[in-house]
Design a protein around this motif. Structure first.
Motif, PDB file in Angstrom:
ATOM      1  N   LYS A 199      42.813  33.672  42.041  1.00 13.74           N
ATOM      2  CA  LYS A 199      41.635  32.647  42.453  1.00 13.74           C
ATOM      3  C   LYS A 199      41.905  31.276  42.372  1.00 13.74           C
ATOM      4  O   LYS A 199      41.471  30.494  43.027  1.00 13.74           O
ATOM      5  CB  LYS A 199      40.283  33.184  41.529  1.00 13.74           C
ATOM      6  CG  LYS A 199      39.190  32.519  42.058  1.00 13.74           C
ATOM      7  CD  LYS A 199      38.004  32.659  40.898  1.00 13.74           C
ATOM      8  CE  LYS A 199      37.612  34.319  41.326  1.00 13.74           C
ATOM      9  NZ  LYS A 199      36.594  34.496  40.184  1.00 13.74           N
ATOM     10  N   HIS A 235      42.212  37.849  48.303  1.00 15.60           N
ATOM     11  CA  HIS A 235      42.219  37.015  47.121  1.00 15.60           C
ATOM     12  C   HIS A 235      41.575  37.532  45.821  1.00 15.60           C
ATOM     13  O   HIS A 235      40.590  38.418  45.947  1.00 15.60           O
ATOM     14  CB  HIS A 235      41.700  35.606  47.437  1.00 15.60           C
ATOM     15  CG  HIS A 235      42.449  34.934  48.212  1.00 15.60           C
ATOM     16  ND1 HIS A 235      42.577  34.864  49.564  1.00 15.60           N
ATOM     17  CD2 HIS A 235      43.236  33.639  47.795  1.00 15.60           C
ATOM     18  CE1 HIS A 235      43.647  34.009  49.967  1.00 15.60           C
ATOM     19  NE2 HIS A 235      43.937  33.350  48.913  1.00 15.60           N
ATOM     20  N   GLN A 236      41.734  37.255  44.757  1.00 19.93           N
ATOM     21  CA  GLN A 236      41.108  37.746  43.617  1.00 19.93           C
ATOM     22  C   GLN A 236      39.556  37.243  43.587  1.00 19.93           C
ATOM     23  O   GLN A 236      39.326  36.307  44.022  1.00 19.93           O
ATOM     24  CB  GLN A 236      41.619  36.901  42.282  1.00 19.93           C
ATOM     25  CG  GLN A 236      41.019  37.585  40.832  1.00 19.93           C
ATOM     26  CD  GLN A 236      41.871  36.928  39.972  1.00 19.93           C
ATOM     27  OE1 GLN A 236      42.346  35.853  39.960  1.00 19.93           O
ATOM     28  NE2 GLN A 236      41.728  37.389  38.741  1.00 19.93           N
ATOM     29  N   GLY A 237      38.906  38.358  43.396  1.00 18.66           N
ATOM     30  CA  GLY A 237      37.370  38.298  43.407  1.00 18.66           C
ATOM     31  C   GLY A 237      36.746  38.673  44.767  1.00 18.66           C
ATOM     32  O   GLY A 237      35.614  38.810  44.951  1.00 18.66           O
TER      33      GLY A 237
END
Length: 710
Positions: free
Chosen positions: A407, A322-324
């Motif tokens: 996200k 996932h983004q982040g």
């Protein structure tokens, strides 16, 4: 491509007719009567005029290409080949053709000595032969040795070649002229004349072979790659017309001592080594993976067996984060003798995590490991592959997919499919497949469901994809979202360059939808996916596409730091060409950047924060998916015209005859590869490097270290 083929045909025709004129001119002094002399002269003039018409057509084609495509497409031709052909042709028109006027007498009497002396003058024959040789060299150069940004030596060398090849004919012609001038008769027997011409041809061939052999010996020696190099290319730097960088100020006569000083660990103020450019990786990993590089026999869906090199014994394993997320990937080399790495294609990781052996790390040899760690800042569809001898290792299967979910989910999808296209080598020959599926797949999906396809092309050449049975949208290019994507007709084909990615979405209708690689006509030879909701359909029938997807006129305008820039800090140009030559001691059909191959292509040097523009011009005979590591490029112009909708890409496929202007902000310090992602082209030198001025190398490339990137 059409202009190139036309130029080859025109210059080949010029060579033929100038050659006919030259051979006819050689026979003029052997004429027995004035009538015979007149007939030879008439035939010669016809050949010369046809050659001149073809020459005029070629010059007109060059002028037209300047108007249509721009100066960069023809600069090398105008500077090198036009003078080469124009000078002897002009001499023929101004000096030789007027001389031939004296040969018009139709009397049956034997020609007078003065007339024969005019016909036998060496410059008559040699000027036509010079025009033929110049045209032949131009035809050869257009296809095999394209002149790009030529030096004075390269320009002069073609003139010198013509002079050397004319040396033997000049000696024979001068000897005949002296005989005629003394009033002696030339040998008129056909056999004697044939032997004379054959002798001249054999001796000229000896000269040509001597020139060829000397060029081969020099080429083999000069093309050898160094056993060890830091890849900085100190003596060849291009700062794009901008302010001097720290790199250029510290290069020159003292660069060896300077590099030794940096390598010893005593870095100068403001300078940083590649190995230190890891980014902030102090936080614990949110996602951890282990990838084991290993050799393994794999079986495709058709039961064809391949000798693959794999990560984890799989074809295209997927890493999904996932983004982040802080991502940690441990690479272990089990048994790939030449060593392996992982390059995160299109993902703008910190430089030390980019996976290029000899540039950002040392190759991971059997029994060794290396851990990559980076923050997954970008969402989207990406892939990874080994960059050690990539032309071989990617072809054998050392690649996988990296999927970064956003996200905040702004869209929901009921079904997601990752489609990675690859070309495998089996015992039966080459086979295209989506992963390990080299035939049709059948997927049952209920009507009304929203489907997302992540399409990745890992093959060296661009590939065409057809999605028929429903309208669809292209929502991302190379991981970058398209703003307000509009629906496309199912007769729209998608062409994806090597290394490129498209995200495509559609809503499942109440009838089948077909995804297929390639043209509509070759239904059996390529893989595809059939989506259906009810009864499994018969074999799908595809309709011919009517349009090709054009990202330059799709979605909404991208507005970023470079789209409105008028004056860039640095401007570079890359003219993509081809030539026959040697690379690392072996003969190849080379693909060049600005007429050179690595390591003779200058390093592009920038400072952090620079706005950088690059112009790609493809005057070669092949396509080139140009891939810049560590950055996404914004496409601003195509073929000299501003695009309606600039888009972001990390792998821009430049077709023959095309030009693009792209720009980016230098916001990721490091030492970055910039190369053609047709990996066979990169393997023979279609590579250069983007270097930040304050960055210094930590590794070396070459056989001594075993770091062999391409």
């Amino acid at each position: 491509m059409f202009v190139t083929i036309s130029s080859i045909l025109l210059t080949a025709g010029m060579t033929l007719f100038w050659g006919i004129a030259g051979m006819t001119a050689a026979g003029l002094p052997y004429a027995r009567t004035n009538r015979s002399l007149k007939h030879k002269r008439t035939f010669l003039l016809w050949a010369a005029w046809i050659a001149m018409l073809l020459s005029a057509a070629w010059y007109a084609a060059i002028a037209l290409q300047i108007v249509i495509s721009g100066w960069l497409f023809v600069e090398g031709t105008v500077k090198t080949l036009v003078p080469l052909t124009l000078i002897p042709q002009s001499y023929v028109a101004v000096r030789i053709l007027p001389k031939l006027k004296s040969l018009r007498n139709a009397d049956e009497n034997p020609p007078e000595q003065e007339v024969l002396c005019t016909a036998a003058h060496p410059f008559v024959m040699l000027s036509f032969l010079a025009a033929a040789l110049a045209s032949g060299i131009s035809a050869f150069s257009t296809f095999f040795a394209q002149p790009v940004l030529p030096s004075l030596f390269q320009i002069a060398s073609r003139f010198l070649l013509v002079m050397l090849l004319l040396l033997v004919p000049a000696l024979f012609a001068y000897r005949s002229y002296l005989k005629v001038n003394r009033g002696e008769k030339l040998e008129r027997g056909i056999l004697v004349r044939l032997l004379k011409f054959a002798s001249a041809g054999v001796l000229t061939s000896v000269v040509a072979i001597a020139i060829l052999v000397s060029n081969v010996l020099v080429g083999v020696s000069a093309s050898k790659l160094p056993e060890a190099s830091d890849m900085m290319n100190h003596d060849r730097m291009d700062e794009g017309g901008g302010a001097a960088t720290m790199m250029s100020m510290s290069s020159g006569s003292g660069h060896q001592e300077h590099h030794a000083h940096i390598a010893s660990g005593s870095a100068e103020s403001g300078q940083v080594e590649v190995a230190a450019l890891t980014g902030d990786i102090s936080a614990p990993a949110d996602k951890t993976f282990e990838l084991v590089a290993q050799r393994k026999k794999m079986t495709l869906a058709s039961k064809a067996v391949i000798d693959a090199w794999t990560y984890n014994g799989e074809i295209a394993p997927e890493l999904r984060v996932h983004q982040g997320d802080m991502v940690e990937v441990k690479l272990i080399n089990q048994d790939v003798d030449s060593g392996v790495t992982i390059h995160w294609h299109g993902y703008n990781v910190p430089n030390a995590m980019d996976g290029v052996p000899g540039m950002t790390q040392n190759v991971v040899k059997p029994g060794q490991s290396f851990t990559y760690k980076f923050r997954a800042e970008q969402e989207g569809t990406y892939w990874f592959h080994s960059h050690q001898q990539a032309s071989e290792q990617v072809a054998k299967g050392l690649f996988g997919t990296l999927i970064v979910e956003p996200k905040l989910q702004s869209e929901t999808f009921d079904e997601r499919f990752t489609v990675i296209n690859h070309r495998w080598m089996t015992d039966q020959g080459h086979v295209n497949a989506f992963g390990n599926q080299d035939g049709l797949q059948w997927k049952q999906v209920q009507p009304g469901k929203t489907i997302k396809l992540r399409i990745i092309n890992s093959h060296n050449l661009s590939q065409k994809y057809l999605l028929q049975g429903t309208e669809f949208r292209v929502t991302s290019i190379d991981g970058m979202k398209i703003q307000d994507p509009q629906p496309l007709s199912d007769q729209t084909a998608l062409r994806l360059g090597s290394g490129g990615r498209y995200d495509v979405t559609f809503v499942m209708p109440n009838h089948p939808v077909f995804l297929k690689l390639g043209n509509a006509s070759n239904n059996d030879s390529n893989p595809g996916i059939v989506f259906y909701s009810g009864v499994k359909p018969e074999k799908p029938i595809f309709r011919a596409e009517s349009t090709l997807f054009d990202p330059s006129d799709y979605g909404k305008l991208v507005v970023n730091e470079v789209t409105g820039t008028v004056k860039f800090d640095r401007e570079f140009q890359m003219i993509l060409g081809n030539k026959m030559g040697f690379y690392n001691g072996e003969f190849h059909f080379l693909w060049t950047i600005n007429g050179q191959v690595y390591p003779r292509v200058p390093t592009l040097v920038v400072n952090e924060g620079d706005k950088v523009k690059t112009t790609f011009v493809n005057k070669s005979l092949g396509e080139h998916p140009m891939h810049l590591h560590g950055h996404h490029m914004t496409v601003l112009k195509k073929n000299g015209e501003k695009v309606k909708t600039p888009w972001l890409t990390d792998t821009l496929n430049v077709m023959p005859g095309e030009s693009y202007e792209v720009a980016f902000v230098a916001d990721n310090p490091g030492m970055w590869m910039d190369h053609c992602h047709n990996l066979d082209h990169a393997a023979t030198g279609m590579i250069l490097h983007l270097m930040y001025g304050n960055v210094r190398p930590s590794y070396e490339v070459g056989t001594r270290s075993g770091n062999l990137p391409d």
